[in-house]
Write a protein that holds these residues in place. Structure first.
Motif, short mmCIF file in Angstrom:
data_model
loop_
_atom_site.label_atom_id
_atom_site.label_comp_id
_atom_site.label_asym_id
_atom_site.label_seq_id
_atom_site.Cartn_x
_atom_site.Cartn_y
_atom_site.Cartn_z
N LEU A 62 0.71 -1.19 0.09
CA LEU A 62 -0.11 -0.29 -0.10
C LEU A 62 1.03 1.25 -0.08
O LEU A 62 0.80 2.16 -0.79
CB LEU A 62 -1.00 0.08 1.32
CG LEU A 62 -2.20 1.25 1.25
CD1 LEU A 62 -2.85 0.95 0.15
CD2 LEU A 62 -2.86 1.06 2.52
N LEU A 63 1.94 1.23 0.64
CA LEU A 63 3.03 2.49 0.75
C LEU A 63 3.43 2.52 -0.68
O LEU A 63 3.62 3.82 -1.02
CB LEU A 63 3.79 2.21 1.79
CG LEU A 63 4.91 3.49 2.03
CD1 LEU A 63 4.36 4.58 2.57
CD2 LEU A 63 6.02 2.52 3.04
N VAL A 66 1.01 4.18 -2.78
CA VAL A 66 0.81 5.66 -2.48
C VAL A 66 1.76 6.65 -3.10
O VAL A 66 1.65 7.60 -3.49
CB VAL A 66 0.67 5.94 -0.88
CG1 VAL A 66 0.46 7.22 -0.51
CG2 VAL A 66 -0.77 5.00 -0.60
N LEU A 67 2.98 6.11 -2.47
CA LEU A 67 4.17 6.82 -3.20
C LEU A 67 4.36 6.97 -4.40
O LEU A 67 4.61 8.18 -4.90
CB LEU A 67 5.64 6.36 -2.37
CG LEU A 67 5.68 6.34 -0.95
CD1 LEU A 67 7.04 5.62 -0.53
CD2 LEU A 67 5.91 7.70 -0.52
N VAL A 69 1.76 7.04 -6.79
CA VAL A 69 0.83 7.96 -7.29
C VAL A 69 1.24 9.12 -6.90
O VAL A 69 0.87 10.27 -7.86
CB VAL A 69 -0.58 7.35 -6.75
CG1 VAL A 69 -1.55 8.29 -7.19
CG2 VAL A 69 -1.08 6.04 -7.35
N TRP A 70 1.61 9.34 -5.77
CA TRP A 70 1.85 10.81 -5.17
C TRP A 70 2.94 11.16 -5.88
O TRP A 70 2.86 12.38 -6.44
CB TRP A 70 2.36 10.93 -3.52
CG TRP A 70 2.92 12.26 -3.12
CD1 TRP A 70 2.04 13.21 -2.78
CD2 TRP A 70 3.98 12.52 -3.09
NE1 TRP A 70 2.77 14.23 -2.36
CE2 TRP A 70 4.12 13.96 -2.68
CE3 TRP A 70 5.44 12.01 -3.40
CZ2 TRP A 70 5.25 14.40 -2.46
CZ3 TRP A 70 6.33 12.75 -3.15
CH2 TRP A 70 6.57 14.18 -2.67
#
Length: 343
Positions: A62-63, A66-67, A69-70
């Motif tokens: 998940l991290l 998120v990273l 996509v960010w």
């Protein structure tokens, strides 16, 4: 015997019918299978129970999402905001220095043409403008449709993430329950098939990521040498269209080069053509080798499956072609498909 075949056919038809509605769960199951090695590593390395190993693996996955996509969203937004601030000045400069001058020079030439030829050209130009207008309308409608689909996508993505976690927890139990209904020989063949398909799936993703990184750096270095602004954003765009065989880098670089020649910027136009040729040649040379080494098939089989799959099925065939080759090789190695024939 006939009854069993009817029941089997009915089950297969039902599964095919339900596949479009079960994509989040199918993707979640595939993701859980690919993450299983990490779960086992945590269990063996730290002597953790399965729940803790699954939780840590899932949080790391998940991290990563998120990273990633960010980073992409931040990069694109920064470049788009800069482009939006300077876009009107660029468009005005293009009109004043290129398009207006081209129309002024063309006007003298058109005056010397016969009326019929000029009328024909005028109708052709009107049709072209109408086509461009329809294309822009279609793009706007597609963007609105994309925006409208975002809430539904977020819900499906949330379901996917939950399913990944639950499948990871239950994967060992599902395997035990499945093995109860399998003979020993069938079990060995199934393990061979799943392990090879798992390797091929991960290998395909690794190959595509590697080729995209190579394309990005070639585009970024080339655009930087040509002193093009927004090189990062344009390199990401080139990578995106290069992944899609329907478009390719030519859909960005070739029209851009033509516009540059209209602007009498021969250095940029020629440089973009050279960059297009380099990216295309390097990618086509690397593609079969990278896919073959990561997916476990020969370079020739990778090249043929990619080309034939794309020709027959379009973009989807780009994935289906190599997948069919891998499935055939796996079934042949497992002894399910016999190929010991002679002419």
């Amino acid at each position: 015997m006939i009854k069993r075949w009817i029941i089997t056919a009915a089950i297969v038809i039902l599964i095919i019918y339900l596949i479009p509605y079960s994509l989040p769960f199918l993707l979640a199951l595939l993701t859980a299978i690919m993450l299983e090695n990490s779960v086992k590593w945590f269990m063996m390395r730290f002597k953790w129970p399965r729940f803790r190993a699954v939780l840590v693996t899932f949080l790391l996955y998940l991290l990563f999402i998120v990273l990633f996509v960010w980073f992409i969203v931040k990069l694109v937004i920064d470049q788009v905001v800069t482009l939006a601030q300077k876009g009107p000045a660029f468009a005005n400069n293009f009109y004043e220095e290129s398009l207006k001058q081209f129309l002024k020079e063309s006007e003298q030439y058109f005056k010397s043409l016969p009326i019929d030829v000029f009328s024909s050209f005028e109708r052709t130009l009107e049709n072209a403008l109408q086509s461009v207008t329809r294309m822009l309308q279609a793009i706007v409608e597609w963007l609105f449709g994309l925006a409208a689909a975002i809430p539904g996508f977020l819900i499906e993505f949330l379901v996917y993430l939950i399913a990944v976690f639950l499948f990871s927890l239950e994967l060992s139990r599902l395997r035990i329950k499945t093995e109860r209904h399998l003979r020993e020989t069938t079990k060995e063949k199934l393990y061979l098939i799943t392990s090879k398909l798992n390797r091929a799936g991960v290998g395909f993703i690794k190959a595509q990521v590697f080729l995209s990184i190579v394309t990005f750096f070639m585009a970024f270095i080339g655009l930087s040498i040509l002193q093009v602004p927004y090189a990062i954003l344009l390199s990401i765009l080139i990578v995106f269209v290069d992944v899609l065989p329907i478009l390719g880098t030519g859909s960005v670089l070739v029209p851009w080069a033509v516009i540059s020649f209209f602007q009498e910027n021969q250095f940029l136009g020629f440089g973009l053509i050279v960059l297009f040729v380099i990216i295309t040649v390097v990618r086509r040379i690397l593609e079969p080798k990278v896919f073959s080494s990561n997916m476990g098939i020969s370079p020739l089989a990778a090249l043929v499956s990619l080309f034939v799959g794309f020709k027959l099925l379009g973009f989807i065939g780009f994935f289906v072609g190599p997948a069919l080759v891998i499935i055939y090789d796996t079934l042949r190695e497992a002894g399910i498909i016999k190929s010991k024939w002679k002419i």
